[in-house]
Design an enzyme around this catalytic site. Sequence first.
Site, PDB file in Angstrom:
ATOM      1  N   SER A 167      49.449  45.526   0.239  1.00 53.26           N
ATOM      2  CA  SER A 167      48.501  45.525  -0.888  1.00 53.26           C
ATOM      3  C   SER A 167      47.994  44.130  -1.267  1.00 53.26           C
ATOM      4  O   SER A 167      46.795  43.966  -1.538  1.00 53.26           O
ATOM      5  CB  SER A 167      49.117  46.229  -2.097  1.00 53.26           C
ATOM      6  OG  SER A 167      49.316  47.581  -1.790  1.00 53.26           O
ATOM      7  N   LYS A 177      57.355  55.077  -9.256  1.00 49.45           N
ATOM      8  CA  LYS A 177      56.118  55.777  -9.645  1.00 49.45           C
ATOM      9  C   LYS A 177      56.344  56.785 -10.775  1.00 49.45           C
ATOM     10  O   LYS A 177      55.443  57.051 -11.552  1.00 49.45           O
ATOM     11  CB  LYS A 177      55.506  56.478  -8.434  1.00 49.45           C
ATOM     12  CG  LYS A 177      54.889  55.501  -7.445  1.00 49.45           C
ATOM     13  CD  LYS A 177      54.186  56.220  -6.315  1.00 49.45           C
ATOM     14  CE  LYS A 177      53.654  55.226  -5.309  1.00 49.45           C
ATOM     15  NZ  LYS A 177      52.865  55.848  -4.253  1.00 49.45           N
ATOM     16  N   GLY A 193      58.896  67.764   3.463  1.00 48.34           N
ATOM     17  CA  GLY A 193      59.392  66.781   2.494  1.00 48.34           C
ATOM     18  C   GLY A 193      59.083  67.219   1.076  1.00 48.34           C
ATOM     19  O   GLY A 193      58.208  68.070   0.853  1.00 48.34           O
ATOM     20  N   ALA A 194      59.806  66.643   0.131  1.00 51.54           N
ATOM     21  CA  ALA A 194      59.589  67.007  -1.279  1.00 51.54           C
ATOM     22  C   ALA A 194      59.779  65.784  -2.168  1.00 51.54           C
ATOM     23  O   ALA A 194      60.095  65.904  -3.340  1.00 51.54           O
ATOM     24  CB  ALA A 194      60.545  68.124  -1.679  1.00 51.54           C
ATOM     25  N   ASN A 235      61.832  71.437   3.065  1.00 53.66           N
ATOM     26  CA  ASN A 235      62.553  70.204   2.763  1.00 53.66           C
ATOM     27  C   ASN A 235      64.031  70.420   3.083  1.00 53.66           C
ATOM     28  O   ASN A 235      64.546  71.520   2.956  1.00 53.66           O
ATOM     29  CB  ASN A 235      62.393  69.848   1.277  1.00 53.66           C
ATOM     30  CG  ASN A 235      62.896  68.457   0.963  1.00 53.66           C
ATOM     31  OD1 ASN A 235      62.521  67.497   1.628  1.00 53.66           O
ATOM     32  ND2 ASN A 235      63.759  68.335  -0.024  1.00 53.66           N
ATOM     33  N   ARG A 236      64.684  69.349   3.520  1.00 55.20           N
ATOM     34  CA  ARG A 236      66.113  69.426   3.836  1.00 55.20           C
ATOM     35  C   ARG A 236      66.892  69.981   2.637  1.00 55.20           C
ATOM     36  O   ARG A 236      67.708  70.881   2.777  1.00 55.20           O
ATOM     37  CB  ARG A 236      66.609  68.026   4.206  1.00 55.20           C
ATOM     38  CG  ARG A 236      68.082  67.939   4.486  1.00 55.20           C
ATOM     39  CD  ARG A 236      68.473  66.524   4.815  1.00 55.20           C
ATOM     40  NE  ARG A 236      68.158  65.574   3.739  1.00 55.20           N
ATOM     41  CZ  ARG A 236      68.441  64.286   3.770  1.00 55.20           C
ATOM     42  NH1 ARG A 236      69.008  63.769   4.848  1.00 55.20           N
ATOM     43  NH2 ARG A 236      68.140  63.499   2.756  1.00 55.20           N
TER      44      ARG A 236
HETATM   45  P1  ATR Z   1      62.589  60.482  -3.303  1.00 56.85           P
HETATM   46  O1  ATR Z   1      63.197  61.784  -2.865  1.00 56.85           O
HETATM   47  O2  ATR Z   1      63.536  59.591  -4.030  1.00 56.85           O
HETATM   48  O3  ATR Z   1      61.272  60.639  -3.962  1.00 56.85           O
HETATM   49  P2  ATR Z   1      61.169  59.764  -0.997  1.00 56.85           P
HETATM   50  O4  ATR Z   1      61.347  58.634  -0.041  1.00 56.85           O
HETATM   51  O5  ATR Z   1      59.891  59.914  -1.715  1.00 56.85           O
HETATM   52  O6  ATR Z   1      62.356  59.663  -1.982  1.00 56.85           O
HETATM   53  O7  ATR Z   1      61.461  61.149  -0.271  1.00 56.85           O
HETATM   54  C1  ATR Z   1      62.277  61.236   0.785  1.00 56.85           C
HETATM   55  C2  ATR Z   1      61.969  62.540   1.502  1.00 56.85           C
HETATM   56  O8  ATR Z   1      62.417  62.402   2.843  1.00 56.85           O
HETATM   57  C3  ATR Z   1      62.714  63.726   0.928  1.00 56.85           C
HETATM   58  O9  ATR Z   1      61.959  64.892   1.107  1.00 56.85           O
HETATM   59  C4  ATR Z   1      63.975  63.730   1.785  1.00 56.85           C
HETATM   60  O10 ATR Z   1      64.629  64.977   1.878  1.00 56.85           O
HETATM   61  P3  ATR Z   1      65.771  65.370   0.796  1.00 56.85           P
HETATM   62  O11 ATR Z   1      65.028  65.855  -0.401  1.00 56.85           O
HETATM   63  O12 ATR Z   1      66.556  66.420   1.469  1.00 56.85           O
HETATM   64  O13 ATR Z   1      66.566  64.112   0.545  1.00 56.85           O
HETATM   65  C5  ATR Z   1      63.388  63.403   3.120  1.00 56.85           C
HETATM   66  N1  ATR Z   1      64.390  62.882   4.050  1.00 56.85           N
HETATM   67  C6  ATR Z   1      64.933  61.641   4.059  1.00 56.85           C
HETATM   68  N2  ATR Z   1      65.830  61.525   5.068  1.00 56.85           N
HETATM   69  C7  ATR Z   1      65.845  62.733   5.696  1.00 56.85           C
HETATM   70  C8  ATR Z   1      66.557  63.265   6.816  1.00 56.85           C
HETATM   71  N3  ATR Z   1      67.440  62.518   7.496  1.00 56.85           N
HETATM   72  N4  ATR Z   1      66.301  64.552   7.197  1.00 56.85           N
HETATM   73  C9  ATR Z   1      65.406  65.308   6.524  1.00 56.85           C
HETATM   74  N5  ATR Z   1      64.703  64.866   5.455  1.00 56.85           N
HETATM   75  C10 ATR Z   1      64.920  63.600   5.057  1.00 56.85           C
END
Ligand code: ATR
Length: 265
Positions: free
Chosen positions: A17, A66, A126-127, A150-151
Amino acid sequence: MNRNYLIIGNPVEHSLSPKIHNFWFNKNNINATYKKETLSESKLENLVKRIKEGDISGANVTVPFKQKIIPFIDKLSNLAKKTQSVNTLYKENDLVIGDNTDVYGFSQSILNKNINLKNKDALIVGAGGVVPSVITALEDLSIRKIYIKNRTKEKLLKLKETFANISPLEWDHEIDCDIVINATSLGLKPDDQINLNFDNLKNKIIFYDTIYNPPVTNFLKNAKEKGHVIINGKLMLLLQAQKAFEIWTGINPKIDEKFLNYLND
Ligand code: ATR
């Protein structure tokens, strides 16, 4: 007088940025400097105060703040409210406003590529923090259905409370769709692999990674090998910056060849 702008986050060392905004300040003869600052959570309130007092004219907010910045802000834009995600701060009538330009960044990146998602189906993987912005952008683009996996399942259920129209799926549930979006942090490391199977898709579709560094994650590399269209997160990054710059200065800066070449140096 020189105006000061900041990006705050943790980590923030690798943020592009400052390079983006300083180029545009220069190009538009605006006497301003954009720096990065690694903050701890306890300094968020003070950051808002610095904007209120005029020491800082505006700021971008990145992970993991954020959402955490919200309690300290005077007023949220509608998009920031909806997504509960603030990436741009500025002052208006003595109030510090929190806005969200990630929604614009995502939707405009799709439009810039001449992609029409009207009545198409999306799958988000993802979530995390960026997902409310991606969902909102997809809705703005008149998507038909948003599947999401999502995991950790609890986070999907939480998202569903805000975005009632999304369709959560089991991790292993294979589905046909028109665009798959990686919104996880998996891919930042070179060996990261998302253990999902996309071999049975009927058509060639779009694979979109919100990650921009590395430019080609394994998620995109595998998709490309199978003949799908791939898009990384770089355009979204540039477009959210473009919108933030416009909010701060009233100028819509150009994203042209010269600018892109400079960024690649
Ligand atoms: P935050 O959850 O704090 O907002 P982020 O970086 O915005 O952080 O989100 C990380 C995303 O990557 C999440 O969806 C996370 O899945 P979980 O909700 O199960 O934690 C996903 N993620 C990170 N590492 C992962 C992995 N090894 N396998 C699957 N999903 C993963």
